[in-house]
Design a protein around this motif. Structure first.
Motif, short mmCIF file in Angstrom:
data_model
loop_
_atom_site.label_atom_id
_atom_site.label_comp_id
_atom_site.label_asym_id
_atom_site.label_seq_id
_atom_site.Cartn_x
_atom_site.Cartn_y
_atom_site.Cartn_z
N ILE A 122 -90.45 63.57 11.18
CA ILE A 122 -91.21 62.96 10.09
C ILE A 122 -90.84 61.50 9.93
O ILE A 122 -91.72 60.64 9.74
CB ILE A 122 -90.98 63.74 8.78
N HIS A 123 -89.57 61.19 10.04
CA HIS A 123 -89.16 59.79 9.89
C HIS A 123 -89.70 58.93 11.03
O HIS A 123 -90.07 57.76 10.81
CB HIS A 123 -87.64 59.68 9.79
N THR B 130 -94.43 54.64 12.20
CA THR B 130 -95.63 54.14 12.88
C THR B 130 -96.91 54.37 12.08
O THR B 130 -97.87 53.63 12.22
CB THR B 130 -95.78 54.80 14.26
N ASP B 131 -96.93 55.42 11.26
CA ASP B 131 -98.10 55.71 10.42
C ASP B 131 -97.76 55.31 8.99
O ASP B 131 -97.00 56.00 8.31
CB ASP B 131 -98.45 57.21 10.49
N LEU C 164 -97.23 67.91 14.54
CA LEU C 164 -97.11 67.26 13.24
C LEU C 164 -98.22 66.23 13.06
O LEU C 164 -98.89 66.19 12.02
CB LEU C 164 -95.74 66.61 13.10
N ARG C 165 -98.43 65.42 14.09
CA ARG C 165 -99.50 64.41 14.01
C ARG C 165 -100.87 65.07 13.87
O ARG C 165 -101.75 64.58 13.15
CB ARG C 165 -99.46 63.50 15.24
N GLY D 212 -91.52 56.16 3.17
CA GLY D 212 -92.82 55.76 3.68
C GLY D 212 -93.58 54.97 2.64
O GLY D 212 -93.01 54.21 1.86
N ASN D 213 -94.88 55.16 2.62
CA ASN D 213 -95.76 54.43 1.72
C ASN D 213 -95.92 55.18 0.39
O ASN D 213 -96.49 56.27 0.38
CB ASN D 213 -97.13 54.25 2.39
N PRO D 214 -95.42 54.63 -0.72
CA PRO D 214 -95.54 55.34 -2.02
C PRO D 214 -96.98 55.63 -2.40
O PRO D 214 -97.24 56.51 -3.22
CB PRO D 214 -94.90 54.37 -3.01
N HIS D 215 -97.93 54.87 -1.81
CA HIS D 215 -99.35 55.06 -2.13
C HIS D 215 -100.12 55.59 -0.91
O HIS D 215 -101.33 55.40 -0.81
CB HIS D 215 -99.95 53.73 -2.60
#
Length: 202
Positions: free
Chosen positions: A68-69, A74-75, A188-189, A42-45
């Protein structure tokens, strides 16, 4: 643990941790648990970090991995950090050793994707087959699986989970929220949204 109990636990932030000399004090945020060298998806930050303690041979862990993947596709404000926690027996330990040895050849993501979807119980012969399929050097990988570096990394992860009082899997920290057990995609969301609100102070 049934789904209702898992959701109830998931929606309570800052669940008390088991006591222990190495246990963190106070509320724990997933971001504080990330260590150098941890794999990051995902996003490291990303604003919200998900730390996921799992065993490769755990069916609920596999189901959560898929959810999760899908979520991070999408997020784009989520950092996902899986932590190998092989507590379910020799097969999971063998697969984890193979995964860590594959990482030493740059094959972590490919090997993890394969192991998390593979139905047969891991055996040395199957691990060799997987390595060959992925274009990895099996003799080097086999030696690394039995070597001190892989053993030390796995031992560090096991100590890490014990310090947090983790005895059941899947076990996750989603921002400041501790989750024990599986969640549906919708739940989860919901927990991720709760974590974002708490981190924003809203």
């Amino acid at each position: 643990m049934n789904r209702r109990d898992a959701v109830r636990m998931a929606l309570v932030a800052g669940v008390a941790l088991a006591t222990g000399a190495a246990a963190p004090k106070g509320k724990v945020n997933a971001a504080s648990l990330v260590r150098p060298g941890d794999p990051i998806y995902g996003n490291p930050h990303g604003q919200v970090t998900i730390i996921d303690f799992y065993d490769i041979r755990c069916p609920p862990c596999r189901a959560m991995n898929k959810r999760i993947h899908k979520l991070i596709e999408t997020d784009h404000d989520i950092r996902y950090v899986p932590v190998e926690y092989p507590i379910l027996g020799p097969a999971g330990m063998l697969a984890t050793r193979a995964l860590y040895a594959a990482r030493m050849q740059g094959g972590y993501r490919r090997m993890r994707a394969l192991l998390m979807s593979q139905k047969p119980v891991p055996t040395p012969a199957l691990m060799q087959q997987d390595a060959t399929q992925l274009g990895l050097d099996w003799p080097k990988m086999e030696a690394a699986m039995a070597g001190p570096q892989v053993a030390a990394e796995i031992a560090a992860n096991l100590a890490r989970g014990r310090a947090l009082g983790i005895h059941e899997i899947p076990a996750m920290y989603i921002g400041p929220v501790k989750v024990v057990g599986g969640l549906t995609s919708a739940d989860l969301r919901s927990v991720v949204a709760q974590a974002m609100r708490e981190q924003d102070g809203k």
